[in-house]
Structures are given as structure tokens and as C-alpha cells.
Design a protein around this motif. Structure first.
Motif, PDB file in Angstrom:
ATOM      1  N   UNK A 790       0.810  -1.223   0.000  1.00  0.00           N
ATOM      2  CA  UNK A 790       0.000   0.000   0.000  1.00  0.00           C
ATOM      3  C   UNK A 790       0.845   1.275   0.000  1.00  0.00           C
ATOM      4  N   UNK A 791       1.812   1.463   0.914  1.00  0.00           N
ATOM      5  CA  UNK A 791       2.578   2.723   0.880  1.00  0.00           C
ATOM      6  C   UNK A 791       3.391   2.876  -0.402  1.00  0.00           C
ATOM      7  N   UNK A 792       3.843   1.771  -0.973  1.00  0.00           N
ATOM      8  CA  UNK A 792       4.607   1.844  -2.226  1.00  0.00           C
ATOM      9  C   UNK A 792       3.702   2.311  -3.357  1.00  0.00           C
ATOM     10  N   UNK A 793       2.509   1.735  -3.444  1.00  0.00           N
ATOM     11  CA  UNK A 793       1.581   2.111  -4.510  1.00  0.00           C
ATOM     12  C   UNK A 793       1.201   3.588  -4.399  1.00  0.00           C
ATOM     13  N   UNK A 794       0.936   4.037  -3.182  1.00  0.00           N
ATOM     14  CA  UNK A 794       0.597   5.455  -2.998  1.00  0.00           C
ATOM     15  C   UNK A 794       1.769   6.333  -3.419  1.00  0.00           C
ATOM     16  N   UNK A 795       2.965   5.913  -3.042  1.00  0.00           N
ATOM     17  CA  UNK A 795       4.153   6.694  -3.402  1.00  0.00           C
ATOM     18  C   UNK A 795       4.394   6.743  -4.899  1.00  0.00           C
ATOM     19  N   UNK A 796       3.974   5.713  -5.625  1.00  0.00           N
ATOM     20  CA  UNK A 796       4.160   5.677  -7.080  1.00  0.00           C
ATOM     21  C   UNK A 796       3.114   6.499  -7.817  1.00  0.00           C
ATOM     22  N   UNK A 797       2.015   6.857  -7.131  1.00  0.00           N
ATOM     23  CA  UNK A 797       1.008   7.707  -7.758  1.00  0.00           C
ATOM     24  C   UNK A 797      -0.367   7.089  -7.867  1.00  0.00           C
ATOM     25  N   UNK A 798      -0.591   5.924  -7.289  1.00  0.00           N
ATOM     26  CA  UNK A 798      -1.907   5.289  -7.308  1.00  0.00           C
ATOM     27  C   UNK A 798      -2.836   6.024  -6.345  1.00  0.00           C
ATOM     28  N   UNK A 799      -4.052   6.325  -6.782  1.00  0.00           N
ATOM     29  CA  UNK A 799      -4.989   7.051  -5.921  1.00  0.00           C
ATOM     30  C   UNK A 799      -6.279   6.274  -5.642  1.00  0.00           C
ATOM     31  N   UNK A 800      -6.359   5.033  -6.113  1.00  0.00           N
ATOM     32  CA  UNK A 800      -7.508   4.187  -5.802  1.00  0.00           C
ATOM     33  C   UNK A 800      -7.011   2.770  -5.588  1.00  0.00           C
ATOM     34  N   UNK A 801      -7.459   2.151  -4.493  1.00  0.00           N
ATOM     35  CA  UNK A 801      -7.096   0.771  -4.171  1.00  0.00           C
ATOM     36  C   UNK A 801      -8.377  -0.039  -4.057  1.00  0.00           C
ATOM     37  N   UNK A 802      -8.469  -1.121  -4.808  1.00  0.00           N
ATOM     38  CA  UNK A 802      -9.643  -1.984  -4.722  1.00  0.00           C
ATOM     39  C   UNK A 802      -9.186  -3.335  -4.178  1.00  0.00           C
ATOM     40  N   UNK A 803      -9.571  -3.604  -2.941  1.00  0.00           N
ATOM     41  CA  UNK A 803      -9.050  -4.751  -2.205  1.00  0.00           C
ATOM     42  C   UNK A 803     -10.113  -5.818  -2.009  1.00  0.00           C
ATOM     43  N   UNK A 804      -9.695  -6.934  -1.469  1.00  0.00           N
ATOM     44  CA  UNK A 804     -10.655  -7.960  -1.057  1.00  0.00           C
ATOM     45  C   UNK A 804     -11.541  -7.355   0.023  1.00  0.00           C
ATOM     46  N   UNK A 805     -12.856  -7.604   0.015  1.00  0.00           N
ATOM     47  CA  UNK A 805     -13.760  -6.946   0.967  1.00  0.00           C
ATOM     48  C   UNK A 805     -13.324  -7.072   2.424  1.00  0.00           C
ATOM     49  N   UNK A 806     -12.828  -8.222   2.822  1.00  0.00           N
ATOM     50  CA  UNK A 806     -12.436  -8.419   4.222  1.00  0.00           C
ATOM     51  C   UNK A 806     -11.240  -7.556   4.616  1.00  0.00           C
ATOM     52  N   UNK A 807     -10.460  -7.113   3.628  1.00  0.00           N
ATOM     53  CA  UNK A 807      -9.263  -6.321   3.910  1.00  0.00           C
ATOM     54  C   UNK A 807      -9.523  -4.825   3.904  1.00  0.00           C
ATOM     55  N   UNK A 808     -10.707  -4.394   3.494  1.00  0.00           N
ATOM     56  CA  UNK A 808     -10.986  -2.965   3.353  1.00  0.00           C
ATOM     57  C   UNK A 808     -10.748  -2.183   4.646  1.00  0.00           C
ATOM     58  N   UNK A 809     -11.291  -2.590   5.806  1.00  0.00           N
ATOM     59  CA  UNK A 809     -11.055  -1.799   7.023  1.00  0.00           C
ATOM     60  C   UNK A 809      -9.573  -1.641   7.346  1.00  0.00           C
ATOM     61  N   UNK A 810      -8.812  -2.733   7.216  1.00  0.00           N
ATOM     62  CA  UNK A 810      -7.380  -2.666   7.541  1.00  0.00           C
ATOM     63  C   UNK A 810      -6.630  -1.776   6.556  1.00  0.00           C
TER      64      UNK A 810
END
Length: 852
Positions: A790-810
Motif C-alpha cells: 500500500x505505501x509503495x503504490x501510494x508513493x508511485x502515484x496510485x490514488x484508488x485501491x480496490x481490495x478484497x472486501x475483508x481487507x478494506x477496514x485494515x
């Protein structure tokens, strides 16, 4: 010893004869499979007891069934627990379909090899199908010579019923099984359900034993007992007016994989090994760590609590009125069916619902119902008839060499237990457990685990059981850590004993010392607090600590997942896998059906974004109604958008359905995404088709995005971004293509890592290309659910993350703990790394710094 019309069975072995009551196995001793005798052999060759035909020889070569004159069937089971040897020490001299004469050799066994390794060599000889006969005379216990009269069968009634008309197939098909786990309960039930909808009698026989007696497809229990595995060939046979149609429909359904598709050309993983049950009964020392088998991963601390399965009242004696017993059974069965249907509806869309549906179909098993009905007609009570029938079916499955099939025996034991309560007109006692209970049991059945609450039960530990059982599946779906096959020592753990359950590590620590307990409590508290805090704050928007907006969405695969995802804090759906509508069926959904489903999901998201991926089919996801030529490398062939552009009859109805769903939703909420785009001209073709259908419908075109799954798309992101509305990176395929490693190939799959610097550099290129045209980039692949990524993707410029539903809160909680500036620093560092391992070290250091 013989009347003229009798059927005589000779002793197949030279040895010591005893009644079945003396066999140390309740399946035989209680005559659940039928009446007979048992011989403890003194020689190593089993001979035919009478003239007949070989019905089946078990794959482990320890058991054989013959059909004798008049339809009588006799099972000879050499030794007890000999199936575990998987045929070692046994040689079969015949195969299914062979005709044998009394005294012919059937099976040879090396007594010196086999006897020391099994429970015993005593061999039950059981009449499993009486065909209107009964044992009227039997030899006296004691020494018996091979060939001496053993049993005499005579007519059980004055006039036997007219034999059923012989089955004669008018249509057939031979095919190989593409189901990853073979024909177990759920797919067998679905085939039975489909077969019943046609005016035809359908049978199935393994192609390896074409002369064996075909079993009825309408009997899931009989189909399961065949033990057919992935890749096995089978022949479907049918007679009746709809014979050809039902064969075609069944072949189409099997080709879909029924949700468990593993292409036939793909290497199957090593067969599951039977879980060896420990025989160690030594006392457990305080602080001792026991090893077991992981059934559902997780970590828990708590106190031991015993969960006994209360036995329902069973009526052994019949009322004397067979009609009354049949009526009582019919009423109880109807009530049980209704209860299962209601529970399945309440759990719609879950693994548990699929299991309940399979159980519901087993209650319609024609072979089971006929067996119960015959037993009641002979004078058995409804309770005893049901018990004997279901325990016999369970025993047959338990003997299967494939553990995945053998572990389904528990389903039959469970159904037997539940229906007995309905027959008694009672409810089983309510489960009462202390808080933070770690349940200890010899074994559990699915219905017991289904009623357990994760709020009260911290974990499960069973002495027996297997990791692929339905008990394991339900425990995992409830988030309850579970261990199985822990051995009999766990049964000596006293209620209230402190336990530390590390199901992920497959260990159970019993009565740990104060230091270990305190450490475990602190770790459990930390995990629980983090989980609770993340869930409590899941409604907050995704935003870094320094204000960068990051949308955290959920990947969805069907309509029922939308509402739970929103409840977990999902800010929309970043990837709707539309394959849920197209696969696992015999024909493609039409425009109306697709529109209804997409609209329902959009409504469940209540105005939140919904990105609908166009059909991603081909490669590892074929459809039976879409003929595609075999390809040497399907992953590099006709798949993804290439299929849609080549098969416009598939693409156009889906585009129209998406447009109609978008017209009924909030402006811009519904978007469409094209999979496997590699070239700009492919994007232009999709855009042209989308605009053309929007014009025909008189609605506005929905935003069109590109799913970046190929290195070509990542490198050409700037050109693609100039002509699309957004990009979303599918990191699973991008990783395998970038590293030239097939994620379906077990030889290299373990080396695939989405955090490889080569993959991260491609993601960076994609973000740079999109930003040059002011377009946003999301990630909908596995990396979006990986906290380290997650921090790597944000640092590269990603602004939307679509995760497995169970992982969304974390994931949302982690985003809020990060600063975009620090993420950019981490991204710069990992792009200079030389391995995924180095990347993980750097990411771990950063995350540990912000989550302490």
C-alpha cells in the motif's frame, strides 16, 4: 446345508470363521452394510465364493464386490484399515466387468507385508444387496476350509417382484473431469439436480472400468463413491425421450467446472495426503506445544471447552405398521428439507450456503431414499432405516483413497444426526459455552460449527478430521481459527485449561507459563484492538495523514457481496468480475439478465462508484458455449478483450447492459473497464462499440477505463491515457507477464512476487503516463490487499485501491496512518532495490514505524 432353490456362498479364504459381531468395526459389527460372516485368513489368496460378475475392485485393491445369481451382491473387505496402504501388498487378478466362477482367484495379499501395519486381517463377507434374499443358514464359527459352505441364501418372500427393465443407453458421451477436487458432494448434487429435470434415466461409469455397472446419476452418494478425480475420464449414459438432450446439458455443465475449474492441461497439485491420526495418549505437560493440521488460519487465546454432540432419541423398534413408519419418515424429511432451504437462504452467497444446498440435494438422493424405504418395508423403524443407510454411505466414502472425498463422510453422519431430531419431534439442546472458548472435540460435523458464534468461540481443535472437510470450510468462512487431527491427547485437556491456539503455525500450547501467557495476551489484544479500531473507523474516507485522497474500494464477484462490502467501509467497487454471470452455466446470459444484475449491484452500492470489467474469458477461464480452438499457450492467446472483439455477440449485449445500468444510477457512478488491453487500437475499437450502443439506446456513454495487465499497456500508458478515462492495474497478470512466470504452473508459481522491482517500475511508468494526461490510476489486483504494498503504490502515484472486501477496514486504517510524502520516499527507495525481498524489508520497516 442347502434347499434346492438356495444360493450357496463358499468360504473365500482358509481361516477362522466368526460372526460379524466379533469384527472390531461398528460398520460391520452393527451390520450397517448388510448381513454376513467374517474370516481371519490363514492364506493370502481371496477366491470367488460363487459364480458371478465383478462389480468393482477398490482402487486400493483391498475390497471387491461381486454380483451373483438373482442380483445378490457380496462385498469382501480384506482386513481393517487396509485402505491406508493404498494397494501396497495387494494384487488384483480381476477387474470390474469380469465374469468369475466359484473358486477363481480374485485378490492376492502379502500377509507378511500387510498384517503388521493394519488394525487386523479379519475379512468381512457381507451381503450388501439381498435382491429379495435372506441368510437362512450359516456355518458354525471356528476353523473353516476354503471352498466349504459358508452362507446359504433363500428367498425372503414367497413371490419376488418382477425385475426392473434392463437399462439400455440410447445416448452417451465420454469426457474428462475438469473439477479441481473431483466429483464430491456439491458437484455431484448439481449433476443430480440437472439430470432430474429431464425425462431420461442417466447413469455414469468411470471410463477406466467400462464394464462396471453404471450408477444412477440421480444418486449423489453413489456418484461420490466412484471417487472420480480431476482429469479422470467418465462415460455418461442415458435412455429415455430426452437422452441426447440431457447428455449434452450434463457435458456442458461439467465443462464449466461448476466453480472449481482446473483446465485439463494444467498440472494438478499433489494429491492431498490422508491426515495420519496420532495414537499417542501420553499425558500433556504444562506448557507443552502440540502439533496439528491447520484447517482455518488465525490466532487465539482462551480456555478449553468441551463440545459434545448430544445423541438424539432413536427408535430401534418399529411400530409394526410399515405405512405409519413411512409416513413418519416422509413428514420428518419434509420438515428437514424446509429447514435446510431456509438456512441456505439466510446465508445466501456464502460458502456455508453452498454446503447447505449440497446437503439439501443429498436428501433427494434416489438410492438413499429407496434404501430407507426398502428397510422400512422389511420392518425397520424409520429411525433405524435412516441410521443404517446413512452410516453405510459414510463408511463407503470413508474408504475412498482420496482424502478430499473421504472427508465428505462427515456430511452423511451430520444429515443422519439432524434428521433423527426431526423424527423425534425435538430440537437438539442449545450449545452453552464460556466466553473465549477454544472448543475441544473428538470430531465435529458441519451443522455444529454452523451455529457457533465467532463472538463467543475463539477457536476449534479436534482430535480427528481433515483440512478439506466442510467443517474446515465453515470455520474459515466464520473467521474462527481451527486445528484438526490433533490426536487423542487433546481429549485429556480439562475444561477451563488456558490454551494458546496458533492455527496459522499449526500449534496448540496447553496451559502455558505466566510469561508465555502474558506475551500471548498482549499479542492477541494488539491484534484485536487494531482490527476493532479499523472496523470502527471503516466509515471514514480514505485519506493519508497529510491529506491525499485515496479511495479504498472492494473487488466484487457477485451481487450478494455488495452490501457486506459497503458495511465494511468500501467506498465503491473498483472491480466487478462479470464472469460470475457467464461461467458455471450452459449458455450466456442475455442483455436483460445482465442489466438486472448490474443495476442491483449499483443500487446496493448506493451511489458509490461501480467499475464493471467487461468479460475476461479465455485462457484459464473458458466457457462451454463459446467454442475456442485449443491453444498452446492460452495466457498469450485469445483472452480478455480479444475475445469480445472477436465475438461481438458477446460484447455488444454486455455493453448495452452496462449502459442501461449506468443510465439508472448517479451520474458517473457506473464505469466500464476493458481487460487485457495491449494496444491503442484495441481501446479505440471498444470505445467505438460503446459509443455506438449508447447512441442506439439514447443514453450518455459511461466512463471507459483500461485494465493494465500487460507490460505493453504499462509502457504505453501515456498513449492509452490520452484516449480513456482512467487506468486500473491488474497486478496479478501484470506480474506473471513481467516475470515470464505462469501463476498456474506449480514449478514457478512460488517465485512470483508482485513486489518485484521490475513490476513496481512498470507500475511507476503507468502512473507517470496517466498523470501526463490528468487521468487517475487504481490498482485492483492482489497488491491492493497487501499492507506492505500500500505505501509503495501510494508513493508511485496510485490514488484508488480496490481490495478484497475483508481487507478494506485494515487497508483504510493503514492509509490514514501514512503520509504521502513518506510514501514517495519509500517508492523512490524500492525502485532502486534488486529483489522483492529487499522491497519487503524496506516496506516492513516503514509500516512498523506507523502502526506501533
Amino acid at each position: 446345508m442347502q434347499p434346492m432353490s438356495s444360493l450357496i456362498l463358499a468360504a473365500p479364504f482358509d481361516g477362522w470363521l466368526s460372526p460379524l459381531d466379533d469384527v472390531p468395526d461398528p460398520v460391520f459389527a452393527q451390520r450397517l452394510l448388510g448381513d454376513g460372516m467374517a474370516i481371519d485368513p490363514l492364506d493370502g489368496t481371496l477366491h470367488a465364493p460363487a459364480d458371478g460378475t465383478v462389480v468393482s475392485v477398490h482402487a486400493a485393491r483391498h475390497a471387491i464386490t461381486l454380483r451373483l445369481a438373482g442380483g445378490v451382491e457380496v462385498l469382501m473387505h480384506i482386513g481393517l484399515e487396509t485402505v491406508r496402504l493404498n494397494g501396497e501388498g495387494f494384487v488384483a487378478h480381476v477387474e470390474a466387468g469380469d465374469t468369475v466362477a466359484a473358486g477363481d482367484r480374485l485378490i492376492s495379499v502379502d500377509l507378511g507385508t500387510v498384517a503388521p501395519r493394519v488394525k487386523g486381517m479379519i475379512t468381512p463377507i457381507v451381503i450388501t444387496e439381498t435382491a429379495g434374499h435372506a441368510v437362512i443358514e450359516r456355518a458354525a464359527p471356528g476353523r473353516i476350509a476354503r471352498g466349504a459352505p459358508l452362507l446359504v441364501l433363500g428367498s425372503a418372500q414367497a413371490e419376488s417382484a418382477a425385475p426392473a427393465a434392463a437399462f439400455a443407453a440410447t445416448a452417451q458421451a465420454t469426457l474428462r473431469l475438469p473439477l479441481a477436487h473431483g466429483l464430491h458432494a456439491r458437484p455431484a448434487a448439481r449433476l443430480a439436480e440437472l439430470a432430474k429435470s429431464y425425462d431420461a434415466d442417466v447413469r455414469i461409469v468411470p471410463a477406466a472400468t467400462p464394464n462396471a455397472t453404471p450408477c444412477r446419476l440421480r444418486s449423489p452418494s453413489a456418484v461420490m463413491a466412484l471417487g472420480l478425480r480431476h482429469g479422470d475420464a467418465l462415460t455418461l449414459l442415458a435412455s429415455g425421450p430426452a437422452a441426447a438432450a440431457v447428455i449434452e446439458a450434463l457435458a456442458d455443465l461439467i465443462a464449466t467446472g461448476m466453480g472449481e475449474l482446473r483446465p485439463l492441461g494444467q498440472s494438478a497439485p499433489a494429491p492431498a495426503q490422508a491426515v495420519a491420526e496420532s495414537t499417542d495418549t501420553s499425558p500433556i505437560a504444562p506448557g507443552e506445544r502440540l502439533m496439528a493440521v491447520t484447517a482455518a488460519a488465525g490466532y487465539a487465546i482462551g480456555q478449553a471447552a468441551w463440545l459434545e454432540r448430544p445423541e438424539p432419541p432413536r427408535t430401534a423398534r418399529a411400530s409394526g405398521d410399515a405405512g405409519a413408519e413411512i409416513a413418519r419418515f416422509t413428514q420428518a424429511l419434509a420438515a428437514f428439507r424446509a429447514a435446510l432451504e431456509q438456512r441456505a437462504q439466510e446465508q445466501a452467497g456464502s460458502e456455508q450456503a453452498a454446503i447447505l444446498t449440497a446437503h439439501r440435494h443429498l436428501l433427494d438422493d434416489e438410492d438413499i431414499l429407496e434404501s430407507v424405504g426398502d428397510a422400512m418395508a422389511r420392518g425397520d423403524s424409520a429411525s433405524l432405516a435412516w441410521q443404517r443407510t446413512m452410516q453405510a454411505r459414510a463408511a463407503t466414502l470413508r474408504a475412498a483413497p482420496d482424502p478430499h472425498i473421504a472427508q465428505r463422510a462427515d456430511d452423511f453422519i451430520d444429515l443422519e444426526w439432524q434428521l433423527q431430531w426431526h423424527l423425534a419431534g425435538q430440537e437438539p439442546p442449545a450449545v452453552s459455552l464460556p466466553e473465549a472458548a477454544i472448543v475441544i472435540a473428538r470430531d465435529l460435523v458441519p451443522s455444529q460449527v454452523a451455529v457457533l458464534s465467532p463472538a463467543q468461540v475463539a477457536g476449534l481443535v479436534t482430535a480427528q478430521g481433515g483440512p478439506t472437510s466442510h467443517v474446515a470450510i465453515i470455520a474459515a468462512s466464520k473467521g474462527i481459527p481451527a486445528l484438526v487431527a490433533a490426536g487423542p491427547r487433546v481429549l485429556s485437556i480439562a475444561p477451563g485449561t488456558p490454551l494458546l491456539l496458533d492455527a496459522t503455525g499449526a500449534t496448540l500450547t496447553v496451559d502455558p507459563d505466566a510469561t508465555t501467557w502474558a506475551t500471548a495476551q498482549a499479542e492477541a489484544a494488539r491484534r484485536q484492538a487494531r482490527k476493532a479500531a479499523a472496523q470502527a473507523a471503516s466509515g471514514l474516507e480514505g485519506r493519508t495523514s497529510d491529506g491525499l485522497r485515496i479511495e479504498v474500494c472492494a473487488n466484487l464477484g457477485k451481487r450478494s457481496e455488495a452490501a457486506p462490502a459497503v458495511a465494511s467501509g468500501a467506498e465503491g467497487c473498483g472491480l466487478l468480475r462479470t464472469e460470475f454471470l457467464f461461467l458455471d452455466r450452459a449458455s450466456a446470459p442475455d442483455e436483460e439478465e445482465q442489466t438486472a444484475d448490474y443495476t442491483a449491484i449499483a443500487q446496493a452500492l448506493d451511489g458509490r462508484p461501480l467499475i464493471i470489467r467487461l468479460l475476461d474469458i479465455g485462457g484459464d477461464k473458458p466457457a462451454p458455449y463459446l467454442p475456442m480452438a485449443a491453444e498452446e499457450n492460452p495466457a498469450l492467446g485469445l483472452r480478455g478483450i480479444r475475445v469480445g472483439l472477436a465475438q461481438r455477440e458477446m460484447l455488444v449485449p454486455q455493453l448495452r447492459a452496462v449502459l442501461r445500468a449506468g443510465a439508472g444510477a448517479a451520474a458517473g457512478a457506473v464505469k466500464v473497464m476493458a481487460p487485457m488491453i495491449a494496444r491503442v487500437e484495441e481501446l479505440r475499437a471498444v470505445r467505438a462499440a460503446l459509443d455506438a450502443e449508447a447512441a442506439k439506446l439514447g443514453v450518455a456513454a459511461v466512463p471507459l477505463g483500461v485494465m493494465v495487465e500487460t507490460p505493453a499497456a504499462a509502457v504505453m500508458a501515456d498513449a492509452l491515457a490520452a484516449e480513456c478515462d482512467f487506468l486500473s492495474i491488474g497486478t496479478n497478470d501484470l506480474t506473471q507477464y513481467a516475470l515470464a512466470m505462469d501463476r498456474g504452473n506449480p514449478a514457478v508459481a512460488g517465485s512470483i512476487d508482485g513486489l518485484d522491482p521490475a513490476v513496481l517500475r512498470l507500475i511507476g511508468l503507468c502512473c507517470e503516463g496517466a498523470q501526463s494526461h490528468g487521468k487517475w490510476v487504481g490498482v485492483c489486483g492482489g497488491l491492493a490487499s497487501d499492507p506492505l504494498a500500500v505505501p509503495i503504490l501510494i508513493g508511485l502515484g496510485v490514488t484508488e485501491l480496490s481490495a478484497a472486501p475483508a481487507m478494506v477496514p485494515e487497508i483504510k486504517a493503514l492509509v490514514r496512518a501514512l503520509s504521502a510524502q513518506d510514501c514517495r520516499g519509500l517508492a523512490s527507495a524500492v525502485l532502486q532495490a534488486s529483489s522483492a525481498a529487499q522491497v519487503r524489508v524496506l516496506a516492513t520497516q516503514m509500516i512498523e514505524g506507523v502502526t506501533q
